[in-house]
Design an enzyme around this catalytic site. Structure first.
Site, short mmCIF file in Angstrom:
data_model
loop_
_atom_site.label_atom_id
_atom_site.label_comp_id
_atom_site.label_asym_id
_atom_site.label_seq_id
_atom_site.Cartn_x
_atom_site.Cartn_y
_atom_site.Cartn_z
N GLU A 170 3.44 117.64 -22.27
CA GLU A 170 3.31 116.81 -23.46
C GLU A 170 3.05 117.65 -24.72
O GLU A 170 3.64 117.39 -25.76
CB GLU A 170 2.16 115.81 -23.23
CG GLU A 170 2.33 114.52 -23.98
CD GLU A 170 1.06 113.72 -24.03
OE1 GLU A 170 0.29 113.90 -24.98
OE2 GLU A 170 0.84 112.93 -23.11
N SER A 183 -3.85 114.76 -22.07
CA SER A 183 -2.91 114.79 -20.94
C SER A 183 -1.93 115.95 -21.15
O SER A 183 -1.33 116.05 -22.21
CB SER A 183 -2.09 113.50 -20.87
OG SER A 183 -2.92 112.40 -20.68
N ARG A 216 5.56 108.71 -25.76
CA ARG A 216 5.11 110.01 -26.28
C ARG A 216 6.27 110.73 -26.98
O ARG A 216 6.44 111.95 -26.85
CB ARG A 216 4.55 110.91 -25.17
CG ARG A 216 3.30 110.38 -24.51
CD ARG A 216 2.13 110.35 -25.48
NE ARG A 216 0.87 110.14 -24.77
CZ ARG A 216 0.40 108.93 -24.44
NH1 ARG A 216 1.05 107.84 -24.76
NH2 ARG A 216 -0.76 108.84 -23.81
N1 EPU Z 1 -5.34 109.59 -11.00
C1 EPU Z 1 -5.68 110.24 -9.84
N2 EPU Z 1 -6.18 111.51 -9.92
C2 EPU Z 1 -6.36 112.12 -11.13
C3 EPU Z 1 -6.00 111.46 -12.31
C4 EPU Z 1 -5.50 110.17 -12.22
O1 EPU Z 1 -5.53 109.74 -8.73
O2 EPU Z 1 -6.83 113.26 -11.14
C5 EPU Z 1 -4.87 108.21 -10.92
C6 EPU Z 1 -5.95 107.26 -11.44
O3 EPU Z 1 -6.84 106.89 -10.44
C7 EPU Z 1 -5.14 106.11 -11.94
C8 EPU Z 1 -3.84 106.74 -12.38
O4 EPU Z 1 -3.77 108.03 -11.80
O5 EPU Z 1 -4.89 105.20 -10.90
C9 EPU Z 1 -3.70 106.84 -13.89
O6 EPU Z 1 -4.79 107.53 -14.45
P1 EPU Z 1 -5.41 107.11 -15.89
O7 EPU Z 1 -5.70 105.66 -15.92
O8 EPU Z 1 -6.52 108.06 -16.17
O9 EPU Z 1 -4.22 107.30 -16.91
P2 EPU Z 1 -3.11 108.43 -17.05
O10 EPU Z 1 -1.79 107.83 -16.69
O11 EPU Z 1 -3.51 109.64 -16.32
C10 EPU Z 1 -2.48 107.83 -19.52
C11 EPU Z 1 -2.27 108.58 -20.80
C12 EPU Z 1 -3.61 108.92 -21.44
C13 EPU Z 1 -4.32 107.60 -21.73
C14 EPU Z 1 -4.51 106.85 -20.38
C15 EPU Z 1 -5.10 105.47 -20.57
C16 EPU Z 1 -0.19 109.82 -20.51
C17 EPU Z 1 0.44 111.15 -20.28
N3 EPU Z 1 -1.53 109.81 -20.53
O12 EPU Z 1 -3.16 108.71 -18.61
O13 EPU Z 1 -3.35 109.55 -22.68
O14 EPU Z 1 -5.60 107.84 -22.32
O15 EPU Z 1 -3.22 106.66 -19.77
O16 EPU Z 1 -4.16 104.63 -21.16
O17 EPU Z 1 0.51 108.84 -20.69
C18 EPU Z 1 -3.07 111.69 -23.70
O18 EPU Z 1 -1.89 111.39 -23.87
O19 EPU Z 1 -3.55 112.79 -24.09
C19 EPU Z 1 -3.95 110.77 -22.98
C20 EPU Z 1 -5.19 111.08 -22.66
#
Ligand code: EPU
Length: 354
Positions: free
Chosen positions: A350, A250, A164
């Site tokens: 972010e 995010s 990012r």
């Molecule tokens: N999780 C929780 N509780 C929550 C949210 C997430 O326990 O409320 C856990 C999920 O169960 C999962 C883990 O955290 O095991 C990761 O969650 P998720 O797969 O939704 O991905 P993320 O790390 O939260 C990142 C990117 C997103 C992108 C997704 C999918 C960042 C900051 N965010 O989210 O990007 O869509 O991976 O690749 O890196 C964005 O940047 O705006 C964005 C949406």
């Protein structure tokens, strides 16, 4: 060139925050940039480059000159043995570009479907999702130096992409430590971006949500279009549509820690979601950390933590009674404090706070 005054920005930022641009010029071509630079009254002060407004928090009226990027166009510019080189204007909608490439038989951007925002903003924060980052599909970009009016081209190495992060997120002024800043933030306007889409395409699978879809549908070798559809379904189920509930995706980056720090946290919280990175460090899921602090579904004023994904802050007041930038930042700071007190980690926002 039309110079607009006191332009409402509520529909130009995905949170739906009410604020005005005191002065705004729409940039449809390089000639529009030249006209701005030739106008001393406009060129004198700072500028703020506005794309789709999907990664910003407006905390008041925007005083710098707003350059609203509206450069359009999508085309195949070159074909090599290995790739199709696709060029798109910085003002094009990102998701429409992804859809267009797949409709024309150029795979590679499918994992990045439905990310809000414009093509010009995509390299700024090196957008990423489901195992693909923009830098994996990037060829080069054109930009205009806002102090000299010169057009220049940058390749991937020159963009200094990180998680990012890119050269466009860093200031050019010297840093606190006195080191020379290398950045182009506020100094350059991206006009066109080129993508290298692989002819020897291979699906990028492996992400838990995508694997779940693959197992459910029993498809062994999905096409790019199939992955595009899965990504759209996953995102629609878990992330709020900014047209319905204002948000900026995010809100925090996923923090990276050393293996020792991670081990220490696991001792206290064995369920923490973490991913091993190639360089030995460990990435933690910020959404999980925020969720573990009990923030999911909570609000401060009209700023809320989305109930299906704690990493996303939302506008709970809608268009009629919208959240303010101040409320969003108050909620963000309260979350940062909770996560710091419980895990000793500082979450980094972010979006760009304006
Ligand atoms: N999780 C929780 N509780 C929550 C949210 C997430 O326990 O409320 C856990 C999920 O169960 C999962 C883990 O955290 O095991 C990761 O969650 P998720 O797969 O939704 O991905 P993320 O790390 O939260 C990142 C990117 C997103 C992108 C997704 C999918 C960042 C900051 N965010 O989210 O990007 O869509 O991976 O690749 O890196 C964005 O940047 O705006 C964005 C949406």
């Amino acid at each position: 060139m039309l110079v607009e005054k006191n332009v409402p920005l509520q529909s130009s930022n995905s949170f739906g925050i009410v604020a005005k641009a005191l002065t705004l010029v729409r940039i449809g071509s390089e000639a529009d940039i030249a006209a701005v630079l030739q106008n001393p009254a406009l060129h004198a002060g700072p500028t703020f480059i506005l794309g789709g407004g999907s990664n910003i928090v407006l905390t008041g009226d925007v005083k710098p000159l707003v350059l609203k990027v509206e450069i359009t166009g999508k085309r195949l510019v070159k074909e090599t043995d290995k790739a199709w080189i696709i060029e798109a204007g910085a003002g094009e909608n990102w998701h429409e570009l992804v859809t267009w490439t797949l409709q024309h038989g150029f795979p590679g951007l499918e994992n990045l479907a439905l990310i809000p925002g414009t093509v010009g903003a995509s390299p700024v924060q090196n957008i990423g999702a489901y195992g693909v980052e923009l830098q994996d599909r990037f060829d080069s970009l054109d930009a205009v130096d806002l102090s000299t009016g010169q057009t220049f081209t940058l390749n991937a190495a020159q963009c200094a992409f990180g998680y990012r992060d890119s050269v466009f997120k860093h200031a050019s002024t010297p840093t606190d430590s006195g080191a020379a800043g290398f950045g182009l933030a506020g100094k350059a306007l991206i006009t066109r971006v080129r993508f290298a889409l692989p002819k020897l395409w291979k699906p990028v699978l492996g992400y838990a949500d995508i694997e779940k879809k693959r197992l459910q549908s029993k498809v062994e070798e999905p096409t790019a279009l199939q992955i595009y559809e899965w990504v759209c379904e996953i995102r629609r189920a878990k992330l709020p549509d900014p047209k319905v509930i204002g948000n900026a995706g995010s809100f925090f980056k996923n923090p990276t820690v050393s293996p020792e720090q991670c081990e220490d946290i696991i001792q206290r919280d064995p369920k923490i979601v973490h991913y091993q990175l190639a360089d030995g460090s460990v990435k933690l899921a910020a959404g999980w950390l925020i969720d573990a602090c009990g923030w999911k579904g909570k609000s401060i004023g009209n700023a809320g933590v989305y109930d299906k994904q704690a990493l996303v802050l939302v506008n709970r007041g809608g268009a009629a009674n919208p959240v303010t930038g101040g409320e969003v930042m108050t909620l963000a700071k309260a979350i940062q404090t909770s996560v710091y007190e419980r895990f000793g980690l500082r979450l980094e926002p972010e979006p760009v706070v304006v």
